[in-house]
Design a protein around this motif. Structure first.
Motif, short mmCIF file in Angstrom:
data_model
loop_
_atom_site.label_atom_id
_atom_site.label_comp_id
_atom_site.label_asym_id
_atom_site.label_seq_id
_atom_site.Cartn_x
_atom_site.Cartn_y
_atom_site.Cartn_z
N PHE A 1 -29.24 14.38 -1.01
CA PHE A 1 -29.72 13.25 -1.81
C PHE A 1 -30.48 12.24 -0.94
O PHE A 1 -31.41 11.60 -1.40
N THR B 1 -17.46 17.05 -9.89
CA THR B 1 -18.14 15.79 -9.59
C THR B 1 -18.18 15.61 -8.08
O THR B 1 -17.14 15.65 -7.42
N VAL C 1 -30.71 17.06 -9.31
CA VAL C 1 -29.42 16.93 -10.00
C VAL C 1 -29.43 15.68 -10.89
O VAL C 1 -29.83 14.60 -10.47
N GLY C 2 -29.00 15.85 -12.12
CA GLY C 2 -28.88 14.72 -13.04
C GLY C 2 -30.09 14.49 -13.91
O GLY C 2 -30.02 13.69 -14.86
N ASP D 1 -31.32 23.65 -8.00
CA ASP D 1 -31.76 22.26 -8.01
C ASP D 1 -32.98 22.09 -7.11
O ASP D 1 -33.23 22.91 -6.21
N GLN E 1 -21.28 9.04 -7.37
CA GLN E 1 -20.77 10.29 -7.93
C GLN E 1 -21.82 10.96 -8.83
O GLN E 1 -22.51 10.29 -9.59
N ARG E 2 -21.92 12.28 -8.69
CA ARG E 2 -22.87 13.04 -9.48
C ARG E 2 -22.18 14.29 -10.04
O ARG E 2 -21.61 15.08 -9.29
N MET F 1 -22.00 18.02 -11.26
CA MET F 1 -22.75 19.22 -10.89
C MET F 1 -22.13 20.43 -11.55
O MET F 1 -20.94 20.46 -11.85
N THR G 1 -21.71 11.57 -3.49
CA THR G 1 -22.96 11.62 -2.73
C THR G 1 -23.27 10.23 -2.18
O THR G 1 -22.65 9.23 -2.60
N GLY H 1 -26.73 21.45 -6.45
CA GLY H 1 -26.54 20.47 -5.39
C GLY H 1 -26.70 21.00 -3.98
O GLY H 1 -26.03 20.52 -3.06
#
Length: 319
Positions: free
Chosen positions: A173, A90, A61-62, A122, A97-98, A100, A93, A169
């Motif tokens: 993580f 959002t 992710v990202g 992902d 914040q991530r 998605m 995590t 997601g």
């Protein structure tokens, strides 16, 4: 995909990996004409999707590759004439914040009741290895794209609206916990519940880690029994029974948020990837460990089972 030992039981119990292992030479069906043409599902085409994803590199992710994977999926779904729905959110995590985006390709059916066919796209974040997730994320995504193509190309409208859903997601993580995992599926369930649309979802079929050359899917003990029975019966009729074991396992995966809200769901997963699962979440999860034949076995089985699942849903709605 998830940290070793924490993925398997919701209660935190570790999964016991089976000590038996079939040599790859014994794991593939003899390719009789009937098995090769069981359905329109093209294992080679699905495999090429996996290859395209793997060639993008790691897709956590990202990352830029994650964005490219999402664009690739959306472009393919549009080719099939499907309506694109994006579930953008959002997530909080352990790393902050991530943003998605889960992707849904919608095929309208005779009914507005929904059947979900799902994967996650992902790959797990690693800083010490190059993890391209050929099987873990790649195989199920490639197969789901091919399922979408095949079903969308049919002249007959499906009885139920189909959502080809690519969750974002899914991977943890840091460490696999109920808070650090399954971000996309948890968010979609919460969104649908908040919109009072969750009752429209009549069943969910999840694909995950289905490309292994030595394919063996065990019955997931969390999954809805009648869904498991229909799929396993379809596999037997197709001559794929040696790939669909009667052994039971318990997997914490993207079907769990649906099950927790009473939606029938099933997880099709081979969580013994290499001897003692040694390729899982390693740099060895690469394209050479996969087989187009395994993708076809799963694709054929899902396509064969789907009308029976629709009929079972209808019957349960009448009872």
């Amino acid at each position: 995909m998830r940290p070793l030992g924490l993925r398997v039981l919701l209660a935190g119990l570790m999964m016991v990996i089976a000590c038996s292992h079939q040599p790859e030479s014994q794991a593939t069906d003899s390719q009789s004409p009937s098995s090769r043409s069981a359905t329109e599902f093209d294992g080679e085409r699905a495999f090429q999707h996996v290859r395209a994803l793997v060639e993008m590199g790691p897709r956590p992710v990202g990352s830029a590759a994650h964005d490219r994977a999402r664009d690739y999926i959306v472009a393919e779904l549009k080719k099939y004439g499907l309506t694109i729905i994006k579930d953008e959110f959002t997530a909080q995590t352990p790393l902050g914040q991530r943003p998605m985006v889960s992707i849904i390709g919608e095929l309208k059916g005779e009914s507005d009741n929904i059947l979900i066919l799902a994967s996650h796209y992902d790959t797990k974040l690693f800083t010490d290895i190059t993890f391209v997730g050929a099987n873990d994320g790649g195989s199920s995504t490639g197969a789901l794209l091919e399922l979408a193509r095949v079903i969308a190309a049919r002249q007959q409208k499906p009885k139920h609206t189909l959502w080809f859903t690519f969750f974002d997601g899914e991977e943890a993580f840091v460490n696999w916990t109920q808070a650090d995992s399954k971000y996309g599926s948890r968010h979609l369930v919460a969104r649908l519940e908040g919109e009072r649309k969750l009752e429209k979802v009549k069943a969910m079929i999840l694909l995950d880690m289905i490309g292994d050359k030595d394919l063996e899917l065990k019955r997931d003990g969390y999954s809805t029994p009648w869904l498991v029975d229909i799929i396993w019966a379809a596999a037997r009729e197709l001559g794929y029974e040696k790939h669909f074991s009667s052994s039971e396992t318990f997997i914490d995966d993207d079907h769990i948020p649906f099950l927790d809200k009473g939606v029938p769901a099933v997880d099709l997963i081979d969580f013994n990837y290499g001897l003692f699962n040694r390729y899982w979440h390693t740099a060895e999860d690469t394209l050479d460990k996969l087989s187009p034949r395994s993708l076809k076995i799963v694709g054929d089985t899902v396509l064969t089972a789907l009308p029976r699942i629709e009929e079972a849903v209808n019957q349960k709605g009448k009872s």
